[in-house]
Write an enzyme that holds these catalytic residues in place. Structure first.
Site, PDB file in Angstrom:
ATOM      1  N   SER A 150       0.813  -1.209   0.000  1.00  0.00           N
ATOM      2  CA  SER A 150       0.000   0.000   0.000  1.00  0.00           C
ATOM      3  C   SER A 150       0.854   1.270   0.000  1.00  0.00           C
ATOM      4  O   SER A 150       1.524   1.549  -0.979  1.00  0.00           O
ATOM      5  CB  SER A 150      -1.032  -0.043   1.122  1.00  0.00           C
ATOM      6  OG  SER A 150      -0.468  -0.264   2.377  1.00  0.00           O
TER       7      SER A 150
ATOM      8  N   HIS B 206      -3.268  -1.104  -3.530  1.00  0.00           N
ATOM      9  CA  HIS B 206      -4.727  -1.109  -3.430  1.00  0.00           C
ATOM     10  C   HIS B 206      -5.209   0.321  -3.208  1.00  0.00           C
ATOM     11  O   HIS B 206      -4.422   1.256  -3.145  1.00  0.00           O
ATOM     12  CB  HIS B 206      -5.226  -2.063  -2.328  1.00  0.00           C
ATOM     13  CG  HIS B 206      -4.805  -1.709  -0.936  1.00  0.00           C
ATOM     14  ND1 HIS B 206      -5.107  -2.475   0.165  1.00  0.00           N
ATOM     15  CD2 HIS B 206      -4.084  -0.665  -0.445  1.00  0.00           C
ATOM     16  CE1 HIS B 206      -4.616  -1.935   1.249  1.00  0.00           C
ATOM     17  NE2 HIS B 206      -3.988  -0.833   0.912  1.00  0.00           N
TER      18      HIS B 206
END
Length: 212
Positions: free
Chosen positions: A112, A137
């Site tokens: 992330s 994501h």
């Protein structure tokens, strides 16, 4: 309100026992903790969750190294599950702001916001070790309160999603449509897949391959 990339990013627990390095000089001995000694070699570590505390330390180290030598690269080693968007963007903006190139290297994982900072390194100087894992994501967050307040924060997180996807598209060379699709859910990649995607430039198996 902080919006987190990582669902369960805990507070940093510290790095445990930190080794000391003793250097001999004409004026006697001087002891450094290992991270301070590596900072002299322009190496910075991002280890664990990205939060305000880690961001402040990393930003301060980058600014210090720029003042020491604005023409010499800085090396950011990343092993992070992600964390706060605002803290990560503080690091990102500083990486783009300072004069030295920031070379990034994934050791272990860059998930992330960790992956976002990995790909934000200087073009041609972004690396992974062979068994590293990278995950991208969309931003995650939650908010409680009145309906009007929830609506405000929903708009903010959608703005951040669009902003971050645009920056990922810029650094990877992927289209915005591809980034939107591929960050809709947790998207894990091997080191080799990260190169193909444009998150990094090369997989390193030895130091000599970095060309540094």
């Amino acid at each position: 309100m902080l919006y987190d990339f990582e669902r369960t990013a805990p507070e940093p627990q510290g790095l445990g026992l930190v080794p000391m390095v003793v250097e001999q000089s004409g004026r006697g001995e001087r002891a450094y903790d290992i991270y301070s000694r590596l900072l002299k070699e322009r190496v910075i570590f991002l280890v664990g969750p990205v939060n305000d505390a880690t961001a402040n330390l990393i930003v301060a180290q980058m600014l210090f190294l720029e003042s020491e030598n604005p023409d010499k690269d800085i090396y950011l080693y990343i092993n992070s599950p992600g964390g706060s968007v605002s803290a990560g963007l503080a690091i990102y903006d500083t990486m783009q702001f300072i004069k030295p190139d920031v070379s990034t290297l994934c050791i272990g994982q860059a998930a992330s916001m960790g992956a976002f900072l990995l790909t934000a390194g200087a073009k041609g100087k972004r690396y992974c070790l062979p068994n590293s894992r990278v995950m991208i994501h969309q931003p995650l967050g939650g908010f409680q309160g009145q309906a009007s307040d929830i609506e405000i924060h929903a708009k903010e997180i959608l703005y951040l999603k669009a902003r971050l996807n645009g920056m990922l598209a810029k650094h990877t060379g992927q289209s915005l449509e591809v980034i939107d699709r591929d960050t809709d859910r947790d998207n894990f990649m091997s080191a080799e897949d990260s190169v193909k995607y444009g998150l990094v430039d090369k997989v390193l198996t030895s130091r000599n391959e970095a060309g540094n």
